[in-house]
Design an enzyme around this catalytic site. Structure first.
Site, PDB file in Angstrom:
ATOM      1  N   GLU A 183      55.407  40.811 -45.424  1.00 16.79           N
ATOM      2  CA  GLU A 183      54.651  41.689 -46.325  1.00 16.79           C
ATOM      3  C   GLU A 183      55.095  43.145 -46.222  1.00 16.79           C
ATOM      4  OE1 GLU A 183      50.385  41.706 -45.757  1.00 16.79           O
ATOM      5  OE2 GLU A 183      50.052  43.022 -47.453  1.00 16.79           O
ATOM      6  N   LYS A 225      55.305  38.523 -49.475  1.00 18.92           N
ATOM      7  CA  LYS A 225      54.043  39.076 -49.990  1.00 18.92           C
ATOM      8  C   LYS A 225      54.279  40.532 -50.376  1.00 18.92           C
ATOM      9  CE  LYS A 225      49.196  39.849 -48.730  1.00 18.92           C
ATOM     10  NZ  LYS A 225      48.017  39.233 -48.130  1.00 18.92           N
TER      11      LYS A 225
HETATM   12  P1  13P Z   1      44.597  43.338 -50.393  1.00 17.74           P
HETATM   13  O1  13P Z   1      44.748  42.217 -51.396  1.00 17.74           O
HETATM   14  O2  13P Z   1      43.203  43.861 -50.269  1.00 17.74           O
HETATM   15  O3  13P Z   1      45.650  44.388 -50.557  1.00 17.74           O
HETATM   16  O4  13P Z   1      44.842  42.672 -48.963  1.00 17.74           O
HETATM   17  C1  13P Z   1      45.877  41.807 -48.810  1.00 17.74           C
HETATM   18  C2  13P Z   1      46.398  41.921 -47.438  1.00 17.74           C
HETATM   19  O5  13P Z   1      46.522  40.950 -46.735  1.00 17.74           O
HETATM   20  C3  13P Z   1      46.805  43.246 -46.972  1.00 17.74           C
HETATM   21  O6  13P Z   1      47.582  43.126 -45.837  1.00 17.74           O
END
Ligand code: 13P
Length: 350
Positions: A183, A225
């Site tokens: 991510e 992600k």
């Molecule tokens: P949000 O969808 O609130 O951005 O959170 C996703 C997430 O896992 C952030 O690390």
């Protein structure tokens, strides 16, 4: 590492019509969410809230492929003594775990951050696997200058060290037979326009995949992600749903190898409905273009939980209402993951 099994899990995480519930708020973050609904954040209130979500059987069975947990939650039991991990498994969803330990200031780069948590990660992953986790998450945070850092931000240094840490984490996960969610989040805070978001996200994704290759991460056994390509929150010109979809798809096609099984977006502070509309538009566009090489779905935290949090508000008598609100958002995003969401479905439910 058994890559065939990792690939199987990764594909299940992005199965058609399903997406991931990011319920991995740290104790500090969930306190902020509970403060907003005037609920005291205690070990029990956090457990009760998450138990409510995991017992939403329609949502969990039909729309949710996996749940990202925080360390406290993975060890907690439901009120009747069943481990919360088992509740998730019994619904057919896959338990996952956030393994990063948050961000720290990056020396030499004022205003920029690097994600911590690599120390002893191999040992921690082993324990999480034994408890049932089959995937993990690590979030890197990249700010765009107009946010908080000023010009020159993001620096190449911040992009490099964060990509390096993401790849180190991903390689350790795969060695532990855990699918890494990679991510790299470019924040939507600030006044930058959508094209600046495009450029920065492109640099970040290119560097991330370069590091993943250098560190021999098997792309078939991971999930990406990313943020969507979107205008900064304070930008005077807010890009349309179609523009967000078109630019995000164009960027992903240029940067993400087809070997990656799936892309599960974060919501990043978008409104619930924007996050759903954008995902649906991307999948419609993907379908029109003769399909994309990867599944495109959601891994939302706020955009799945804001409504149920409000409906629940910490009261046992509101559990059914909280579950209804969660099921609705999960269903809307399930439709979006197939390009089938329409705004009037929201109004009908209201
Ligand atoms: P949000 O969808 O609130 O951005 O959170 C996703 C997430 O896992 C952030 O690390």
């Amino acid at each position: 590492m058994n890559l065939a099994d990792l690939n199987k899990i990764a594909l299940a995480m992005v199965a058609s019509g399903k997406g991931i519930l990011a319920a991995d708020e740290s104790s500090g973050t969930i306190k902020k969410r509970f403060d907003a609904i005037k609920v005291e954040s205690t070990e029990q209130s956090r457990r009760d809230y998450r138990e409510m979500l995991f017992r939403s059987s329609e949502a969990m069975r039909q729309y949710i492929s996996g749940v990202i947990l925080y360390d406290e939650t993975i060890w907690q039991d439901a009120a009747d003594g069943t481990p919360l991990v088992r509740l998730i498994e019994q619904s057919g969803a896959i338990p996952g775990i956030k393994v990063d330990e948050g961000t720290q200031a990056l020396p030499g780069c004022p205003g920029e951050l690097v994600t911590a948590g690599l120390d002893k990660l191999a040992e921690r992953l082993k324990k999480y696997y034994e408890r049932g986790a089959r995937f993990a998450k690590w979030r890197a945070v990249i700010d765009i200058g107009e946010g908080t850092g000023g010009p020159g931000v993001p620096s190449m240094t911040a992009i490099h060290v964060n990509a390096h840490a993401l790849a180190r984490y991903a390689a350790l996960c795969q060695a532990a037979q855990i699918v890494p969610i990679v991510e790299p989040e470019v924040l939507m805070d600030g006044g930058h326009d959508i094209d600046r978001c495009f450029d920065v996200t492109q640099r970040v994704l290119n560097k991330t995949f370069q590091e993943l290759r250098v560190q021999r991460v098997a792309l078939e056994g991971m999930i990406l992600k990313p943020n969507m390509v979107i205008s900064g929150k304070k930008c005077a010109r807010q890009a349309s749903v179609e523009e967000v979809a078109e630019k995000t798809i164009r960027l992903l096609k240029a940067c993400v190898p087809a070997a990656v099984p799936g892309i599960a977006f974060l919501s990043g502070g978008q409104s619930d409905e924007d996050a759903t509309a954008h995902l649906s538009a991307m999948n419609r566009l993907g379908g029109l273009n003769g399909n994309l090489p990867w599944q495109l779905t959601f891994s939302y935290g706020r955009a799945l939980q804001a409504a149920p949090q409000k409906a629940w508000s910490g009261k046992a008598e509101n559990v059914a209402a909280g579950q209804r609100a969660f099921t609705h958002r999960a269903r809307m995003n399930s439709l979006a993951s197939k390009g089938e969401w329409q705004a009037d479905l929201e109004k009908k439910a209201a």
